[in-house]
Design a protein around this motif. Structure first.
Motif, short mmCIF file in Angstrom:
data_model
loop_
_atom_site.label_atom_id
_atom_site.label_comp_id
_atom_site.label_asym_id
_atom_site.label_seq_id
_atom_site.Cartn_x
_atom_site.Cartn_y
_atom_site.Cartn_z
N MET A 1 -6.88 3.84 -1.12
CA MET A 1 -5.99 3.41 -0.18
C MET A 1 -5.04 3.92 0.49
SD MET A 1 -6.73 -0.86 -2.11
CE MET A 1 -5.14 -1.83 -0.56
N GLU A 2 -4.30 4.36 -0.49
CA GLU A 2 -3.43 5.21 0.24
C GLU A 2 -4.24 6.25 1.01
OE1 GLU A 2 -0.44 7.85 1.29
OE2 GLU A 2 0.16 6.43 0.72
N LEU B 1 -6.73 2.66 -6.50
CA LEU B 1 -5.10 2.01 -5.11
C LEU B 1 -4.41 3.51 -4.60
CD1 LEU B 1 -2.36 0.52 -8.38
CD2 LEU B 1 -4.03 -0.71 -6.38
N THR C 1 -1.40 13.34 -3.79
CA THR C 1 -2.51 12.05 -4.80
C THR C 1 -3.73 12.14 -5.35
OG1 THR C 1 -1.92 10.63 -2.56
CG2 THR C 1 -4.35 9.94 -3.57
N VAL D 1 0.32 -1.31 -0.02
CA VAL D 1 -0.05 -0.20 0.38
C VAL D 1 1.00 0.95 -0.04
CG1 VAL D 1 -1.63 0.93 1.55
CG2 VAL D 1 -2.41 -1.01 0.77
N GLY E 1 -9.14 1.35 -11.61
CA GLY E 1 -8.26 0.62 -10.87
C GLY E 1 -6.81 1.40 -10.07
N GLY F 1 -11.43 0.53 -1.36
CA GLY F 1 -10.83 0.86 -2.51
C GLY F 1 -11.94 0.47 -3.71
N PHE G 1 2.05 2.45 -3.89
CA PHE G 1 0.94 3.29 -4.73
C PHE G 1 0.90 4.50 -4.95
CE2 PHE G 1 -2.65 -0.13 -3.43
CZ PHE G 1 -1.32 -1.24 -3.96
N LEU H 1 2.35 5.37 -8.63
CA LEU H 1 2.02 5.81 -10.00
C LEU H 1 1.99 7.43 -9.76
CD1 LEU H 1 -1.76 4.61 -8.44
CD2 LEU H 1 -0.38 3.85 -10.03
N LEU I 1 -8.81 -3.20 0.80
CA LEU I 1 -9.13 -3.51 -0.12
C LEU I 1 -10.59 -3.47 -1.04
CD1 LEU I 1 -7.13 -4.57 -2.96
CD2 LEU I 1 -7.85 -7.44 -2.05
#
Length: 229
Positions: free
Chosen positions: A139-140, A136, A105, A40, A132, A156, A43, A47, A153
Motif C-alpha cells: 500500500m505504501e 501494508l 520499503t 497509509v 500482512g 494490498g 505504515f 514497520l 486496501l
C-alpha cells in the motif's frame, strides 16, 4: 538490553506510527477525507522500526548492533520526513523521497522476510505474517498511483495473499533465512511492479519482459548461491 523487553520495541513502533500520522496531517496541503488516508502514511516508518529491531536482534551481534540501530534510526527519521514531503505530489522533494521510500520499503520487507523465515514459527502463522507485512508495504508503494482507501486496501491484500502463499510453498525447500528472504523480496518486487504498471495503464510486452528477465536472473543468483554454499 538484557533481559530483553519486547514491549519497548512495540511501544516505539506505536509512537512512530502516531508521530508520523500527526506529522502528515500538519502538512499545509493535507485534506483529511477518511481515516485510512493518513494511516497509509504511517505504515513504512512504523514497520521500519519493528523490522529493524527484529532483524538486528536476529542477525547482528556485538557492538555492530549500536551502529545498525543508529543507521535504522536515521532511516526511520528520513522515512517519516519523506511521508510529509510526499503529501503534495507537486512538491519539489516529492520525486527524490518517493525513490528513497521505495528503496526503504524493499529493505524493510527483506528484514521481515528473513526473520520470519529463520525463526521456528508454524507455517500458517509465518505465511499470515508475511502476507500482512507485504500488504501494508504494498500500500505504501502503490500510494504513488494515488489510490488510497478501499482500492489500495484490496490491491494490498491481493499482493499480501500472493506472498503468503509463496512463503508457505518455501517450507518445502531447504533454504537459509537470507536466501529465503531474497526470494520473497524478488516475488514482492515482481508483484508490486506489475500491479503498479497495471494501475498506470502502461504495462506492455517490453515492460513485462523486463520484469521477467530481472526476476529470473535474481532467482537464478539465489539458486546459485544455495548450490555454492
Amino acid at each position: 538490553m538484557r533481559p530483553e523487553q519486547p514491549w519497548i520495541l512495540l511501544l516505539t513502533t506505536l509512537m512512530v506510527a502516531l508521530g508520523t500520522d500527526g506529522l502528515v496531517k500538519s502538512h499545509p496541503r493535507w485534506v483529511d477525507l477518511r481515516p485510512i488516508d493518513s494511516v497509509v502514511y504511517a505504515f513504512l516508518p512504523a514497520l521500519a522500526v519493528l523490522g529493524a529491531g527484529l532483524f538486528i536482534d536476529h542477525a547482528i551481534e556485538s557492538y555492530a548492533r549500536q551502529g545498525m540501530a543508529m543507521a535504522a534510526a536515521v532511516t526511520v527519521g528520513l522515512a517519516a520526513f519523506g511521508e510529509y514531503q510526499t503529501v503534495d505530489p507537486g512538491g519539489r522533494l516529492y520525486g527524490p523521497f518517493r525513490i528513497f521510500m521505495a528503496v526503504a520499503t524493499y529493505l524493510v520487507a527483506f528484514s521481515f522476510f528473513t526473520v520470519i523465515y529463520s525463526r521456528d514459527f508454524d507455517v500458517p502463522f509465518a505465511a499470515a505474517f508475511v502476507a500482512g507485512v507485504s500488504a501494508l508495504l504494498a500500500m505504501e508503494l502503490l500510494r504513488e498511483d494515488r489510490i488510497v482507501g478501499r482500492s489500495s486496501l484490496l490491491v494490498g491484500i491481493a499482493i499480501g495473499l500472493t506472498l503468503g502463499e509463496f512463503r508457505a510453498a518455501l517450507y518445502f525447500y531447504p533454504l537459509d533465512g537470507l536466501l529465503a528472504g531474497a526470494l520473497l523480496l524478488i516475488a514482492f518486487y515482481l508483484a508490486t511492479g506489475i500491479v503498479h504498471h497495471i494501475l498506470d495503464r502502461d504495462l506492455d510486452l517490453a515492460t513485462a519482459a523486463e520484469y521477467v528477465v530481472v526476476t529470473a536472473g535474481a532467482a537464478a543468483a539465489v539458486v546459485a548461491a544455495k548450490a555454492i554454499t
